[in-house]
Write an enzyme that holds these catalytic residues in place. Structure first.
Site, short mmCIF file in Angstrom:
data_model
loop_
_atom_site.label_atom_id
_atom_site.label_comp_id
_atom_site.label_asym_id
_atom_site.label_seq_id
_atom_site.Cartn_x
_atom_site.Cartn_y
_atom_site.Cartn_z
N GLU A 273 0.83 -1.21 0.00
CA GLU A 273 0.00 0.00 0.00
C GLU A 273 0.86 1.25 0.00
OE1 GLU A 273 -3.49 0.11 -0.24
OE2 GLU A 273 -2.96 -1.95 -0.81
N TRP A 276 1.98 1.69 -3.53
CA TRP A 276 0.92 2.31 -4.34
C TRP A 276 0.99 3.83 -4.21
CZ3 TRP A 276 -2.18 1.32 -8.23
CH2 TRP A 276 -2.58 0.02 -8.50
N TRP A 304 -19.81 12.29 -20.17
CA TRP A 304 -20.49 11.93 -18.92
C TRP A 304 -21.87 12.59 -18.88
CZ3 TRP A 304 -18.27 8.26 -16.07
CH2 TRP A 304 -16.89 8.07 -16.17
N ASN A 339 -10.50 3.13 2.96
CA ASN A 339 -9.99 3.00 1.60
C ASN A 339 -10.89 2.16 0.70
OD1 ASN A 339 -7.78 3.45 -0.38
ND2 ASN A 339 -7.63 1.22 -0.27
N TRP A 357 -15.84 11.91 -13.14
CA TRP A 357 -14.99 11.59 -12.00
C TRP A 357 -14.34 12.83 -11.40
CZ3 TRP A 357 -9.81 12.87 -12.12
CH2 TRP A 357 -9.25 13.18 -13.36
N TRP A 380 -9.24 8.03 -8.05
CA TRP A 380 -10.46 8.33 -8.79
C TRP A 380 -10.36 7.85 -10.24
CZ3 TRP A 380 -15.38 9.76 -8.03
CH2 TRP A 380 -15.73 10.11 -6.72
#
Length: 477
Positions: A273, A276, A304, A339, A357, A380
């Site tokens: 993590e 990441w 969108w 998370n 988004w 996102w």
């Protein structure tokens, strides 16, 4: 101007321990002046005076100032545009160099370039150090010398590099006696900055190095269970250190070293993590345009639909999907979101409600106390399937099955949606399926006490698939 004096500009590194910029400034042998700026170029853009981030920073700066004074030093605390105040302070104190930690965000890079130029015009220089990541800018690249675009090979390369160089820290304790003492600017009150107290204390959030230390000790006692508990918001699984990483009240090197040397599945999963986080920092450095644009160019101009009322219902926790609404309540009440639920809430907004988004990313940016631009934008784009190494666009989280899997007993839902407390477990994850007699028996009427689902997930999924399927071909980035 004296080469014997340097200025250390604290930003996202509000600690004395294992501090790269402070270490290098003190190691030079002269006196190190220290400063923090409440940058009005940032603060003036914040709409809510009850901003938990500002309170966390203020409390952490107050603790840092006290720690520094305990070692005989001074922290100059200023308010105004940092791009002006730092060169002015360096001139007033006669500092030849300003040391600071490198920041990967586009605004910070532009600000630092302006500060560097102003210092250079006066015969001074800005020296930036790696501090908020283990590997900086282009230190981990692929075999072709290009940035990685997929996490797994990046992780392998990251770990291989760590294996070869280790995790040295930047000690400061032996040289803290070289901190310069001068008449400091007093710490302005939170109210003088235009902000007010929030519920941080009620939530048990402890800013500063002491707060980080308490969380580290708590987490290390349960890290062996991190892998199996981290995805369940009703359990105490995460480290809760994200806000401390964001503002540097703890060193990333210390955390990575703990995970690296401890061993075990829990520590290895936590280290992944942390990697990441570095992956997204690296991507933002190389692709700063992704703050506003999809990494996958063909999806940057997706049409969108942004149906009226959908964004508002999501923000207000009135979607009719309990796991999503509970997550949004958690965000509003605490400034934090688990998370797993960040992924669920983001996927729901983009792929069920068909809202761009970027609108969701901005809402998280305004509400999250641990808001980190690289991680937030990356997360996102991953959830909306428009980023690098993102969830494939044809995979759409089902909010009901996500709820059943990760909050099976409804512990988290009932905590944040007490209006559903009496709903039987069988119907808690999809309460609109309750027959009328059950609604009457538990005192929860759908449409009165809790909204019906704003969309039908199965139909919304088909709309999403068509939206992506019909996207024109285009560049990856």
């Amino acid at each position: 101007m004296s080469a014997e004096h340097t200025l250390v500009w604290f930003r996202r590194d509000l600690r004395l321990t294992d501090h790269a910029a402070l270490h290098h400034a003190l190691a030079a042998g002269g006196r190190a002046h220290c400063a923090f700026v409440f940058d009005t170029d940032i603060l003036d853009a914040l709409a809510d005076p009850a901003d938990r981030r500002v309170e966390f920073i203020w409390e952490s700066v107050a603790a840092l100032k006290a720690d520094m004074e305990g070692h005989g030093g001074t922290l100059h605390v200023l308010r105004g545009p940092a791009r002006d105040l730092i060169p002015e302070l360096a001139a007033r104190l006669g500092c030849a160099e300003v040391h600071a930690a490198r920041d990967h965000e586009p605004f910070a890079r532009e600000r630092d370039a302006a500060v560097a130029a102003a210092l250079e015009r006066a015969g001074r220089r800005l020296v930036l150090h790696k501090d908020q990541v283990i590997f900086d800018t282009d230190e981990v690249m692929n075999a072709a010398g290009q940035p990685f675009r997929v996490f797994t090979p990046y992780r392998r390369a990251w770990l291989a590099r760590l294996e070869s160089i280790g995790l040295a820290d930047y000690p400061t304790a032996p040289t803290l006696g070289r901190l310069a003492a001068s008449a400091p600017a007093p710490l302005p009150s939170l109210e003088a900055l235009g902000f007010r107290r929030t519920n941080l204390a009620d939530l048990g959030v402890r800013p500063g190095e002491a707060g980080a230390r308490a969380l580290i000790e708590d987490f290390l006692a349960r890290i062996d269970h991190y892998r199996e508990r981290r995805d369940y918001p009703g359990l105490k699984g995460p480290s809760y250190l994200s806000v401390h990483l964001r503002f540097g009240t703890v060193s990333i090197r210390e955390l990575a070293r703990e995970a690296w040397t401890r061993g075990g599945e829990g520590a290895a999963t936590w280290l992944s993590e942390l990697i990441w986080r570095e992956f997204y920092q690296m991507l933002l450095w190389h692709y700063p345009h992704t703050v506003e644009h999809a990494f996958q160019g063909r999806f940057d101009v997706l049409p969108w639909p942004n149906p009226p009322g959908h964004l508002e219902a999501w923000r207000a926790a009135r979607t009719g999907y309990p796991i999503v609404d509970a997550a949004m309540r958690q965000l509003e009440r605490t400034g934090y979101m688990h998370n797993r639920l960040r992924m669920v809430a983001a996927s729901f907004l983009s792929k069920d409600l068909h809202v761009d988004w970027r609108l969701g990313e901005r809402h998280f940016a305004a509400k999250l106390i641990d808001y980190d631009q690289a991680a937030n934008v990356g997360g996102w784009q991953w959830s909306a399937s428009v980023g690098t190494d993102a969830q494939p666009w044809f995979r759409v989280f089902n909010p009901v099955t996500q709820s059943q899997k990760f909050d099976p007993d409804g512990r988290f839902i009932r905590r944040y949606l007490p209006e559903l407390a009496a709903v039987p477990d069988k119907y808690l994850h999809a309460p609109w399926r309750m027959p009328e007699p059950v609604q009457a028996a538990c005192g929860v009427r759908i449409g009165r006490d809790y909204p019906p689902p704003i969309v039908d997930h199965a139909h919304a999924r088909e709309v999403t698939l068509a939206l992506f399927r019909d996207a024109p071909p285009g560049p990856a980035a």
